[in-house]
Scaffold this motif. Structure first.
Motif, mmCIF file in Angstrom:
data_model
loop_
_atom_site.group_PDB
_atom_site.id
_atom_site.type_symbol
_atom_site.label_atom_id
_atom_site.label_comp_id
_atom_site.label_asym_id
_atom_site.label_seq_id
_atom_site.Cartn_x
_atom_site.Cartn_y
_atom_site.Cartn_z
ATOM 1 N N ALA A 21 6.484 3.182 11.480
ATOM 2 C CA ALA A 21 5.373 2.517 12.174
ATOM 3 C C ALA A 21 5.870 1.749 13.399
ATOM 4 O O ALA A 21 5.238 1.780 14.461
ATOM 5 N N SER A 25 5.153 2.484 17.443
ATOM 6 C CA SER A 25 4.531 1.485 18.318
ATOM 7 C C SER A 25 5.247 1.377 19.657
ATOM 8 O O SER A 25 4.668 0.916 20.645
ATOM 9 N N ASP A 135 1.149 3.038 3.760
ATOM 10 C CA ASP A 135 0.300 2.148 4.566
ATOM 11 C C ASP A 135 0.969 0.819 4.893
ATOM 12 O O ASP A 135 0.477 0.060 5.720
ATOM 13 N N GLU A 138 2.258 0.069 8.852
ATOM 14 C CA GLU A 138 1.330 -0.413 9.871
ATOM 15 C C GLU A 138 1.024 -1.895 9.678
ATOM 16 O O GLU A 138 0.843 -2.634 10.647
ATOM 17 N N VAL A 139 0.960 -2.323 8.411
ATOM 18 C CA VAL A 139 0.713 -3.742 8.136
ATOM 19 C C VAL A 139 1.859 -4.589 8.675
ATOM 20 O O VAL A 139 1.650 -5.593 9.369
ATOM 21 N N CYS A 141 4.096 -3.792 10.913
ATOM 22 C CA CYS A 141 4.145 -3.700 12.378
ATOM 23 C C CYS A 141 3.166 -4.693 13.001
ATOM 24 O O CYS A 141 3.491 -5.365 13.992
ATOM 25 N N SER A 142 1.976 -4.809 12.431
ATOM 26 C CA SER A 142 0.989 -5.769 12.932
ATOM 27 C C SER A 142 1.494 -7.198 12.773
ATOM 28 O O SER A 142 1.286 -8.044 13.649
ATOM 29 N N THR A 218 -5.225 -7.615 4.631
ATOM 30 C CA THR A 218 -4.506 -6.334 4.617
ATOM 31 C C THR A 218 -5.274 -5.276 5.398
ATOM 32 O O THR A 218 -4.697 -4.531 6.204
ATOM 33 N N HIS A 219 -6.577 -5.213 5.188
ATOM 34 C CA HIS A 219 -7.402 -4.224 5.890
ATOM 35 C C HIS A 219 -7.525 -4.542 7.378
ATOM 36 O O HIS A 219 -7.677 -3.628 8.189
ATOM 37 N N ASN A 222 -4.178 -3.336 8.841
ATOM 38 C CA ASN A 222 -4.150 -1.875 8.870
ATOM 39 C C ASN A 222 -5.513 -1.347 8.435
ATOM 40 O O ASN A 222 -5.777 -1.166 7.251
ATOM 41 N N LYS A 224 -6.698 1.455 8.390
ATOM 42 C CA LYS A 224 -6.666 2.784 7.776
ATOM 43 C C LYS A 224 -6.055 2.772 6.381
ATOM 44 O O LYS A 224 -5.770 3.823 5.816
ATOM 45 N N VAL A 225 -5.865 1.601 5.808
ATOM 46 C CA VAL A 225 -5.251 1.513 4.494
ATOM 47 C C VAL A 225 -6.092 2.272 3.466
ATOM 48 O O VAL A 225 -7.321 2.227 3.495
#
Length: 242
Positions: A21, A25, A135, A138-139, A141-142, A218-219, A222, A224-225
């Motif tokens: 992820a 980015s 998943d 992406e979390v 990375c955010s 969490t959502h 990400n 798309k989780v």
């Protein structure tokens, strides 16, 4: 740590998910530490642009590097040592220290073979938070992109919280075979004849205390989780072979 959803078809581990992820980015350089740099997963990360170097969390010198952030998977199931688990090396380079570190313990599981299976977790009717390993990247990375908001904070991840019976129902529907809640107690579970039984029972006892996991956050981190049912549907063919 929430329960992890994973499958052999994805072949994604915690660290690999995060590395992918962050590489996608294109905001950071990624240095991936591996105890064995010759493994195929290391070559995959090299092909994606990561600097893969030999490193072991039990060897302080091997992990000292110039880092702005780190996602580390602890190796508890390798050594079963609480003393080693609580030890955290603080990497330094000159006078600089990492801004933050995210520590995640590993939790592996599976299903029994046969026409019917049992989901044997001593959770009773207490819902257990879970998230797909794929998943997590992406979390994280955010979170890396918002250090001012998350430095010094513990973030409990959760795609959703379900009881063992709800897990079993989802598996039964998705796999087309009966999966039952084994309805095993904590006391009976810790007496099972495998090396991690007592520690797994302790882990479930902790989950029964309902640790703080934030599904809405969490959502947001990400969008798309995936839910457990969605993951089963995505990996139906592979799971039916278990």
């Amino acid at each position: 740590m929430p329960d992890q959803y994973s499958s052999d078809s994805e072949r994604v581990e915690w660290g690999g998910s995060v590395a992918r992820a962050i590489l996608e980015s294109k905001k950071y350089e990624v240095r991936a530490l591996a105890r064995d740099v010759t493994q195929p997963n290391g070559q995959v990360l090299r092909d994606l642009g990561a600097d893969v170097v030999k490193g072991d969390l039990n060897d302080k010198a091997s992990v000292e590097a110039s880092l702005k952030g780190a996602f580390m998977v602890t190796n508890f199931w390798d050594h079963f040592s609480k003393e080693k688990e609580v030890r955290l090396w603080k990497g330094k380079s000159g006078n600089k220290e990492p801004k933050f570190a995210i520590i995640q313990a590993r939790d592996d599981g599976g299903l029994d073979q046969g026409d019917s299976s049992e989901d044997a977790l001593p959770m009773g009717d207490v819902p257990m938070d879970g998230i797909s390993v794929a998943d997590v990247g992406e979390v994280i990375c955010s979170i890396f992109n918002l250090p001012e908001k998350f430095v010094g904070k513990i973030v409990g991840l959760s795609a959703e919280a379900q009881t063992v019976q709800q897990h079993a129902d989802a598996l039964s529907k998705g796999l087309g075979k009966e999966v039952r809640d084994a309805e095993i107690t904590l006391e009976a579970y810790e007496k099972l004849e495998f090396s991690a039984a007592k520690e797994m029972a302790n882990m479930c006892h902790f989950y029964r205390m309902k640790p703080d996991c934030d599904s809405k956050l969490t959502h947001r981190l990400n969008p798309k989780v995936k839910s457990f049912s969605q993951l089963i549907s995505k990996n139906q063919s592979a799971l039916k072979g278990i």
